[in-house]
Each structure stands twice: as C-alpha cells, then as structure tokens.
Design an enzyme around this catalytic site. Sequence first.
Site, PDB file in Angstrom:
ATOM      1  N   HIS A 140      -6.596  -0.617   0.976  1.00  0.00           N
ATOM      2  CA  HIS A 140      -6.935   1.012  -0.120  1.00  0.00           C
ATOM      3  C   HIS A 140      -8.271   0.859  -0.768  1.00  0.00           C
ATOM      4  O   HIS A 140      -9.244  -0.089  -0.423  1.00  0.00           O
ATOM      5  CB  HIS A 140      -5.833  -0.021  -1.419  1.00  0.00           C
ATOM      6  N   ASP A 217      -5.971  -9.778   0.134  1.00  0.00           N
ATOM      7  CA  ASP A 217      -6.072  -8.288  -0.758  1.00  0.00           C
ATOM      8  C   ASP A 217      -4.402  -8.991  -0.453  1.00  0.00           C
ATOM      9  O   ASP A 217      -3.268  -7.824   0.387  1.00  0.00           O
ATOM     10  CB  ASP A 217      -6.304  -7.093   0.041  1.00  0.00           C
ATOM     11  N   GLN A 220       0.244  -4.990  -1.799  1.00  0.00           N
ATOM     12  CA  GLN A 220       0.936  -4.695  -0.895  1.00  0.00           C
ATOM     13  C   GLN A 220       2.138  -6.911  -0.959  1.00  0.00           C
ATOM     14  O   GLN A 220       3.538  -6.041  -0.208  1.00  0.00           O
ATOM     15  CB  GLN A 220       1.019  -4.594  -0.002  1.00  0.00           C
ATOM     16  N   LYS A 243       3.359  -4.637  -8.815  1.00  0.00           N
ATOM     17  CA  LYS A 243       3.675  -4.583  -7.887  1.00  0.00           C
ATOM     18  C   LYS A 243       4.800  -5.504  -7.502  1.00  0.00           C
ATOM     19  O   LYS A 243       5.369  -5.313  -6.533  1.00  0.00           O
ATOM     20  CB  LYS A 243       3.136  -5.154  -6.623  1.00  0.00           C
ATOM     21  N   CYS A 390      -4.965   6.460  -1.821  1.00  0.00           N
ATOM     22  CA  CYS A 390      -5.873   6.271  -2.012  1.00  0.00           C
ATOM     23  C   CYS A 390      -6.878   4.933  -0.945  1.00  0.00           C
ATOM     24  O   CYS A 390      -7.096   3.589  -0.937  1.00  0.00           O
ATOM     25  CB  CYS A 390      -5.831   4.840  -3.108  1.00  0.00           C
TER      26      CYS A 390
HETATM   27  N1  PLP Z   1      -4.601  -3.092  -2.900  1.00  0.00           N
HETATM   28  C1  PLP Z   1      -3.532  -2.457  -2.127  1.00  0.00           C
HETATM   29  C2  PLP Z   1      -3.397  -2.584  -0.962  1.00  0.00           C
HETATM   30  C3  PLP Z   1      -2.592  -1.555  -2.995  1.00  0.00           C
HETATM   31  O1  PLP Z   1      -2.036  -0.761  -2.549  1.00  0.00           O
HETATM   32  C4  PLP Z   1      -3.209  -1.505  -4.070  1.00  0.00           C
HETATM   33  C5  PLP Z   1      -2.076  -0.236  -5.297  1.00  0.00           C
HETATM   34  O2  PLP Z   1      -2.098   0.187  -4.579  1.00  0.00           O
HETATM   35  C6  PLP Z   1      -4.334  -1.956  -4.738  1.00  0.00           C
HETATM   36  C7  PLP Z   1      -4.933  -2.827  -4.191  1.00  0.00           C
HETATM   37  C8  PLP Z   1      -4.647  -1.346  -6.190  1.00  0.00           C
HETATM   38  O3  PLP Z   1      -3.585  -2.060  -7.337  1.00  0.00           O
HETATM   39  P1  PLP Z   1      -3.781  -2.224  -8.829  1.00  0.00           P
HETATM   40  O4  PLP Z   1      -4.166  -0.929  -9.211  1.00  0.00           O
HETATM   41  O5  PLP Z   1      -2.535  -2.570  -9.202  1.00  0.00           O
HETATM   42  O6  PLP Z   1      -5.074  -2.793  -8.863  1.00  0.00           O
END
Ligand code: PLP
Length: 431
Positions: A140, A217, A220, A243, A390
């Site tokens: 992401h 990370d 998800q 999430k 993203c």
């Molecule tokens: N990393 C992953 C794999 C994601 O799917 C997302 C959001 O969709 C993020 C990071 C960013 O999360 P946030 O917007 O809650 O900071």
Amino acid sequence: MVNSKLFRNFALEKERNGMYDVKKVREDFPILTREVYGRPLVYLDNGATTQKPRQVVEAMVDEYYNVNANVHRGVHFLSQQATDLHEASRETVRGFLNAQSTSEILFTRGTTESINLLAFSFGEAMVKEGDEVVVSTMEHHSNLVPWQMMCERKGAHLRVIPMTDEGVLRMDALEELLTERTRIVCVTQMSNVLGTVNPVKDIIRMAHEREIPVLVDGAQSVPHMRVDVQDLDCDFFAFSGHKVYGPTGVGVLYGKEEWLDRLPPYQGGGEMIQTVSFEKTTYNGLPYKFEAGTPDYVATHGLAKALDYVRGLGMEQIEAHEQELMRYALERLEGIEGMRIFGLPLTSCSSPLAPNRGAVISFLVGNIHHLDMGTLLDRLGIAVRTGHHCAEPLMRRLGIEGTVRASFALYNTKEEVDVLVEGIERVRRMF
Ligand code: PLP
C-alpha cells in the site's frame, strides 16, 4: 471434487471451533440494517474500513458523557479515570498482539502515521547514504511513500521484492535483495488488493539471519487472523483501529523495546518530554517519547473495546468464517463469464488451516470499467471499492489501472455473496 472436500473439512473445523452465530452478531452492527436505494445494504468494503459494533460506540459515548478529561496531566478524579482507561487500553493492545510490555505499544492515528513515525525515526538514526530499504511489489502507498521520502532525504535506495503473476512474493529474489547495505525490510502481512497472506515469519527469519530488522504492515491482517508479535519475532508492527471494528483516528505501532530505545522522537511537544529549557530538552521514557500532544484517549478506549469484541468471538472463528466465505465467493465468482480474478485462484489456496489468501477479492469482468461496475453495483445496494486501492505500483505490475474489490468481514454472509454474484451478472448482461 477438490472444492467440496475443502468445504467438508471446513464444516468439521467449524464444529470443533464452536462458531459464532452470524445473524446474532449482525445485531451488534446497527448500520447493517440500513437500506440504500431501497435495497438492503450489502457492505463489502471492509478492507477500506469496517463497521462498528454497539459495544465500541457506546463505550465511547459513555466516556464522553461521564469521564472526559485530559489524560496524564491532572490530579483530579476525572483525569485519573480517563488516564486509567487510556492505559488499560494500551494493556489490551499489548495482550492482543502478545507484546512483551506496554512500553512497546505506541498509539498513533493509524497505520499510515505509524509507518511515517518509523520511517522518520529509523531513518534519522539508522540510515546513511547508499543504504537500502526493501519493500514488496504489493505494498500500500502507506508502506512505500514514507520509505521513499526517507530514502530521498538520506540518499538511500528502495529495493523491491518481485512477485509472481498470481501475486505471491518471490522468496528466491528476496534472498538476493538482502545485502550488507539493507537497513530494514518493510512488508505487508496481507495484501489489500490480492488478499495474499505473505510468509512474514519466513521473511523475518531470513532478514534476522543477516541482522536486518523487519516492519510488518498489519493493516489488513489484524482484522482477519491472530497476530502474535513475539511468535513472528517482527521488530515493528503497524495497524489501524478503524479496520478492526474500532474508531477512526487511532492506530498502533508496536516496536521491540530495544529498537524503540535507540530511535529518536518523531514529533516534539507536550507529554514526550522529561525536562525542557531553552537550552535543551530531555525526552520521556517509552512509550511516551513517541506520543507528543494529547492522544485521542476516547478512541484508544474504543479500540480496546473493538479488540475485546473480536477476541470475544475468537480470532480463529473469525478467520474460519471468512475463509469459508472467501472460498464460496471465489467458487461462485470464478463461474462468471469474462471474470478475471487477481491473486490466487481457489485451486491454489492452501489448506483452510494455513491460509495463504485472505478474504479480499479483486476482479474485473470482460471490458467493463471498474468504476462502471462499482457504480452499478452500488445502485443495487452493494458497496465495493474500485480503483487502484492505493497500490499504483502493483496495478502497473498487473498491467491494469484498477480493479473492483470485495472485502469481507466477520459479519458478512453467503447470502451477501449471492447478491454480489447476481449483481455482477446483471451488470455484465447490461454491457
Ligand atoms: N496498509 C495497508 C495494507 C492498507 O490496506 C491500508 C489501508 O487501506 C493502510 C496501510 C493505511 O491505513 P490507514 O489509512 O488506516 O492509515
């Protein structure tokens, strides 16, 4: 044949695990009874954000109505009570991740802020010109851009773990990417586009053999599977509250104490200091060194309630439920004419007990633009996400501009999968 055997194994496993009653669970989420355009809402955009159970919302309302006061600062009753709730939430997060100590749990605004914090602090302390940071093709932007910015600042370089056409990371290539110049590996545990569950434990072991730390990370993965940071042995782990059925505006960065002790603060301000004079400031201990300013203490309380909620249902049970949904959805979607699913097909999914694909399905149908598909499904009451999610470099790797993404949660049902499939068929017939 293979699939029906998989489903049978799953049914047996479900019985053993004592599954929760989805219909009953749905009653905890008032929004799921809403109608949109006169149709029952089918909410399949859980990868973007999940809906909130009453238990979370009511705890936050109660705190605002009955407890609200700034934390860590007051001698008065309410401030102490609010501080106790905030710190108890930190302990809940510690237990949820199985971290060793609450000093390792930093509250942030979400995964994005967690990774920006780490990229800045780690970069300041550990990265020099010519060094390398390893990320993967399926990151992401939140686990890519902060590292890119840091590399630019420091004269360092990004290296990228490639993947197969089915969206599986090439571990043989990772072996070659890890060199004496590598400072950190940053990788997602589960892809928000492909649903791929990466072998992060193996990645961490490989990196540690070369004394390279790893950030996982978990944005998800945390909503879908049990995470144990000590078992993974990751050095850093990031996730977002919203999430995992919690409120917006709160997230977590876990870091091993030995690492966090070595890193400088990210932001300056109240709370992160020990003493301040015009000449010099000394910093607070962990975790406060990284928590400048008033935290969102109501949201941290809400997050703790969300984590209690999912633990109450059981992470294994949630995972089993979602795996069954995902397999059912893949089987039905794969039958649609012109359907192109990104990530592992059903036949490649490993045993239900060791899934390598989570409950996120990205697809395109024939020549129908993802935006058209998403807009028309919306008119049928089905909320899906469309676009690049993203993850523009991943889209480029797949040779597409975007996908339609259905992402499942603990409250979704097979009936909702059926509505999705019928909706897609209807749109397909229109084109
Ligand atoms: N990393 C992953 C794999 C994601 O799917 C997302 C959001 O969709 C993020 C990071 C960013 O999360 P946030 O917007 O809650 O900071």
